[in-house]
Design a protein around this motif. Structure first.
Motif, PDB file in Angstrom:
ATOM      1  N   SER A 144       0.818  -1.202   0.000  1.00  0.00           N
ATOM      2  CA  SER A 144       0.000   0.000   0.000  1.00  0.00           C
ATOM      3  C   SER A 144       0.859   1.263   0.000  1.00  0.00           C
ATOM      4  O   SER A 144       0.560   2.235  -0.708  1.00  0.00           O
ATOM      5  CB  SER A 144      -0.930  -0.001   1.218  1.00  0.00           C
ATOM      6  OG  SER A 144      -1.707   1.165   1.273  1.00  0.00           O
TER       7      SER A 144
ATOM      8  N   CYS B  30      -8.921   5.669  -3.029  1.00  0.00           N
ATOM      9  CA  CYS B  30      -9.859   5.042  -2.111  1.00  0.00           C
ATOM     10  C   CYS B  30      -9.549   3.547  -1.941  1.00  0.00           C
ATOM     11  O   CYS B  30      -9.519   3.029  -0.824  1.00  0.00           O
ATOM     12  CB  CYS B  30     -11.283   5.240  -2.625  1.00  0.00           C
ATOM     13  SG  CYS B  30     -12.561   4.392  -1.676  1.00  0.00           S
TER      14      CYS B  30
ATOM     15  N   ILE C 187      -6.434   0.026   6.135  1.00  0.00           N
ATOM     16  CA  ILE C 187      -7.534   0.065   7.107  1.00  0.00           C
ATOM     17  C   ILE C 187      -8.026  -1.342   7.412  1.00  0.00           C
ATOM     18  O   ILE C 187      -8.193  -1.729   8.581  1.00  0.00           O
ATOM     19  CB  ILE C 187      -8.685   0.940   6.578  1.00  0.00           C
ATOM     20  CG1 ILE C 187      -8.269   2.405   6.548  1.00  0.00           C
ATOM     21  CG2 ILE C 187      -9.934   0.777   7.444  1.00  0.00           C
ATOM     22  CD1 ILE C 187      -9.319   3.330   5.962  1.00  0.00           C
ATOM     23  N   LEU C 188      -8.250  -2.133   6.373  1.00  0.00           N
ATOM     24  CA  LEU C 188      -8.726  -3.500   6.566  1.00  0.00           C
ATOM     25  C   LEU C 188      -7.676  -4.358   7.264  1.00  0.00           C
ATOM     26  O   LEU C 188      -7.999  -5.126   8.188  1.00  0.00           O
ATOM     27  CB  LEU C 188      -9.086  -4.109   5.212  1.00  0.00           C
ATOM     28  CG  LEU C 188      -9.555  -5.571   5.204  1.00  0.00           C
ATOM     29  CD1 LEU C 188     -10.824  -5.727   6.038  1.00  0.00           C
ATOM     30  CD2 LEU C 188      -9.806  -6.049   3.772  1.00  0.00           C
TER      31      LEU C 188
ATOM     32  N   THR D 246      -6.373   3.138   0.109  1.00  0.00           N
ATOM     33  CA  THR D 246      -6.559   3.477   1.521  1.00  0.00           C
ATOM     34  C   THR D 246      -7.292   2.363   2.259  1.00  0.00           C
ATOM     35  O   THR D 246      -7.045   2.132   3.459  1.00  0.00           O
ATOM     36  CB  THR D 246      -7.342   4.797   1.638  1.00  0.00           C
ATOM     37  OG1 THR D 246      -6.657   5.820   0.923  1.00  0.00           O
ATOM     38  CG2 THR D 246      -7.493   5.217   3.090  1.00  0.00           C
ATOM     39  N   GLY D 247      -8.182   1.667   1.573  1.00  0.00           N
ATOM     40  CA  GLY D 247      -8.902   0.572   2.213  1.00  0.00           C
ATOM     41  C   GLY D 247      -8.015  -0.590   2.611  1.00  0.00           C
ATOM     42  O   GLY D 247      -8.351  -1.348   3.541  1.00  0.00           O
TER      43      GLY D 247
ATOM     44  N   ILE E  92     -15.754  -0.958   6.562  1.00  0.00           N
ATOM     45  CA  ILE E  92     -15.411   0.270   5.824  1.00  0.00           C
ATOM     46  C   ILE E  92     -14.189   0.036   4.943  1.00  0.00           C
ATOM     47  O   ILE E  92     -14.154   0.415   3.763  1.00  0.00           O
ATOM     48  CB  ILE E  92     -15.172   1.432   6.804  1.00  0.00           C
ATOM     49  CG1 ILE E  92     -16.479   1.792   7.514  1.00  0.00           C
ATOM     50  CG2 ILE E  92     -14.593   2.650   6.084  1.00  0.00           C
ATOM     51  CD1 ILE E  92     -16.324   2.827   8.616  1.00  0.00           C
ATOM     52  N   GLY E  93     -13.170  -0.606   5.515  1.00  0.00           N
ATOM     53  CA  GLY E  93     -11.973  -0.895   4.725  1.00  0.00           C
ATOM     54  C   GLY E  93     -12.258  -1.832   3.563  1.00  0.00           C
ATOM     55  O   GLY E  93     -11.732  -1.643   2.459  1.00  0.00           O
ATOM     56  N   TRP E  94     -13.106  -2.824   3.789  1.00  0.00           N
ATOM     57  CA  TRP E  94     -13.465  -3.768   2.726  1.00  0.00           C
ATOM     58  C   TRP E  94     -14.223  -3.073   1.606  1.00  0.00           C
ATOM     59  O   TRP E  94     -13.930  -3.281   0.423  1.00  0.00           O
ATOM     60  CB  TRP E  94     -14.290  -4.897   3.333  1.00  0.00           C
ATOM     61  CG  TRP E  94     -14.929  -5.823   2.353  1.00  0.00           C
ATOM     62  CD1 TRP E  94     -16.258  -5.923   2.076  1.00  0.00           C
ATOM     63  CD2 TRP E  94     -14.285  -6.791   1.521  1.00  0.00           C
ATOM     64  NE1 TRP E  94     -16.485  -6.884   1.124  1.00  0.00           N
ATOM     65  CE2 TRP E  94     -15.295  -7.445   0.764  1.00  0.00           C
ATOM     66  CE3 TRP E  94     -12.960  -7.176   1.339  1.00  0.00           C
ATOM     67  CZ2 TRP E  94     -15.006  -8.440  -0.153  1.00  0.00           C
ATOM     68  CZ3 TRP E  94     -12.669  -8.173   0.429  1.00  0.00           C
ATOM     69  CH2 TRP E  94     -13.679  -8.797  -0.311  1.00  0.00           C
ATOM     70  N   TRP E  95     -15.189  -2.227   1.950  1.00  0.00           N
ATOM     71  CA  TRP E  95     -15.958  -1.512   0.928  1.00  0.00           C
ATOM     72  C   TRP E  95     -15.065  -0.577   0.116  1.00  0.00           C
ATOM     73  O   TRP E  95     -15.188  -0.486  -1.103  1.00  0.00           O
ATOM     74  CB  TRP E  95     -17.084  -0.721   1.592  1.00  0.00           C
ATOM     75  CG  TRP E  95     -18.134  -1.572   2.223  1.00  0.00           C
ATOM     76  CD1 TRP E  95     -18.429  -2.883   1.925  1.00  0.00           C
ATOM     77  CD2 TRP E  95     -19.025  -1.192   3.278  1.00  0.00           C
ATOM     78  NE1 TRP E  95     -19.445  -3.339   2.730  1.00  0.00           N
ATOM     79  CE2 TRP E  95     -19.836  -2.321   3.576  1.00  0.00           C
ATOM     80  CE3 TRP E  95     -19.216  -0.021   4.008  1.00  0.00           C
ATOM     81  CZ2 TRP E  95     -20.825  -2.300   4.567  1.00  0.00           C
ATOM     82  CZ3 TRP E  95     -20.199  -0.001   4.996  1.00  0.00           C
ATOM     83  CH2 TRP E  95     -20.996  -1.128   5.259  1.00  0.00           C
ATOM     84  N   MET E  96     -14.176   0.129   0.801  1.00  0.00           N
ATOM     85  CA  MET E  96     -13.273   1.030   0.082  1.00  0.00           C
ATOM     86  C   MET E  96     -12.357   0.262  -0.860  1.00  0.00           C
ATOM     87  O   MET E  96     -12.151   0.658  -2.020  1.00  0.00           O
ATOM     88  CB  MET E  96     -12.430   1.838   1.081  1.00  0.00           C
ATOM     89  CG  MET E  96     -13.215   2.833   1.914  1.00  0.00           C
ATOM     90  SD  MET E  96     -12.188   3.657   3.157  1.00  0.00           S
ATOM     91  CE  MET E  96     -11.064   4.578   2.115  1.00  0.00           C
ATOM     92  N   MET E  97     -11.820  -0.843  -0.395  1.00  0.00           N
ATOM     93  CA  MET E  97     -10.864  -1.611  -1.185  1.00  0.00           C
ATOM     94  C   MET E  97     -11.512  -2.249  -2.408  1.00  0.00           C
ATOM     95  O   MET E  97     -11.011  -2.128  -3.538  1.00  0.00           O
ATOM     96  CB  MET E  97     -10.215  -2.691  -0.303  1.00  0.00           C
ATOM     97  CG  MET E  97      -9.154  -3.515  -0.984  1.00  0.00           C
ATOM     98  SD  MET E  97      -8.430  -4.743   0.144  1.00  0.00           S
ATOM     99  CE  MET E  97      -9.801  -5.903   0.280  1.00  0.00           C
TER     100      MET E  97
END
Length: 323
Positions: A31, A55, A62-63, A58-59, A86-91
């Protein structure tokens, strides 16, 4: 079910714990590399392509970080379940939107592009959000690592989610391969081996998610949860590189097609058919010199004489056609 309802530090072995920590380190390192590549590659930091890539990247940390804190009981399972979602959705959604943002390079039909965007939005609303809600409820409901009815429902929905998302992303990558295979013969005349290389790169980027599905169906939730950021970070690196090459190749090929050479049947006195006329309007001095020389085109092709009206490029010597 270890990891699906709470921490795993008391139920997992040391080798598995070290494996999970290694996955976390690889994902975060990838990352950081992608952040550097994004800010070095994008000159204009705006638009769907830039923000979706940012985005998605960044996920990944976070994940990875939230899974590590949850699994090793450093942070409570419930709040970490929200951060994991949130991290999964962003990724995932970010990478889908990144692929969509460059799909217009190979597909010129707006109807197909709208259909693809609708598919991405539908997958997020009807697949990712319900599964994420189940995961949050499961995290707050019980963290005793005992399989409950909610855990069983979540387990089935999670497998369905991975299969559907793999199909969606495979379809997106497959569209690039299919459309590029249809147009690459024309561009290959100009670019040669680069076109064949890009075709193989597009194929390779379409086959990176099948192993995640296999691990999920092996009921290794804690492994596949920490392994997913690694695969998606590698996938994001490959796709960023391939999409940049695709954009450069398509734009340079289009420039060559509109390029600096006159078609052999184009009248040289037609202002409307000369896209470069405004860039090389002759000055008064050059016009006078051309008039004295009998209206011959300048050797560099920077100006045109009005005395050539009605003559085609076929009537001109070869030196006068170069620009």
């Amino acid at each position: 079910m270890a990891g699906e309802t709470g921490p795993i530090i008391h139920t997992t072995s040391l080798p598995v714990a070290m494996l999970l920590a290694g996955f976390f380190a690889i994902a975060v390192y990838n990352s950081l590399e992608i952040y550097i590549a994004i800010y070095r590659t994008f000159r204009r930091r705006r638009g769907l392509y830039f923000w979706s890539a940012l985005c998605a990247n960044t996920g990944i940390p976070i994940l990875s970080l939230s899974c590590l804190l949850r699994f090793f009981d450093v942070a409570p399972a419930g709040p970490m379940g929200i951060v994991i979602d949130i991290g999964w959705w962003m990724m995932v959604t970010g990478q889908c939107l990144m692929l969509y943002s460059r799909l217009h390079l190979v597909i010129g039909d707006p109807g197909k592009l709208r259909w693809v965007l609708g598919m991405i939005i539908a997958a997020f609303l009807f697949i990712e959000v319900p599964v994420g809600a189940l995961f949050i409820v499961n995290s707050f409901y019980d963290n005793s690592n005992v399989k409950t009815p909610i855990t069983a429902v979540f387990d089935g929905m999670e497998k369905m989610q991975l299969v559907i998302l793999s199909l969606v992303e495979s379809l997106l990558s497959g569209l690039y391969v299919y459309e590029w295979s249809g147009m690459r013969k024309d561009i290959e005349i100009i670019k040669g081996r680069k076109v064949r290389t890009l075709y193989h790169e597009l194929n390779s980027s379409a086959n990176l998610l099948t192993n995640i599905v296999a691990i999920q169906f092996a009921n290794l939730f804690q492994v596949q949860t920490t392994y997913k950021p690694v695969v998606y970070s590698i996938k994001l690196k490959v796709e960023t590189y391939v999409l940049s090459n695709l954009a450069n190749l398509v734009s340079s090929s289009a420039s060559c097609e509109r390029g600096l050479e006159f078609p052999i049947d184009m009248p040289l006195d037609t202002t409307a058919s000369d896209p470069w006329q405004h860039q090389r309007t002759p000055s008064e001095g050059s016009t006078a010199r051309m008039a004295k020389s009998g209206g011959v085109i300048d050797a560099r092709g920077l100006s045109l004489s009005s005395t050539l009206s009605g003559k085609s490029a076929l009537q001109m010597p070869k030196k006068s056609l170069s620009v």
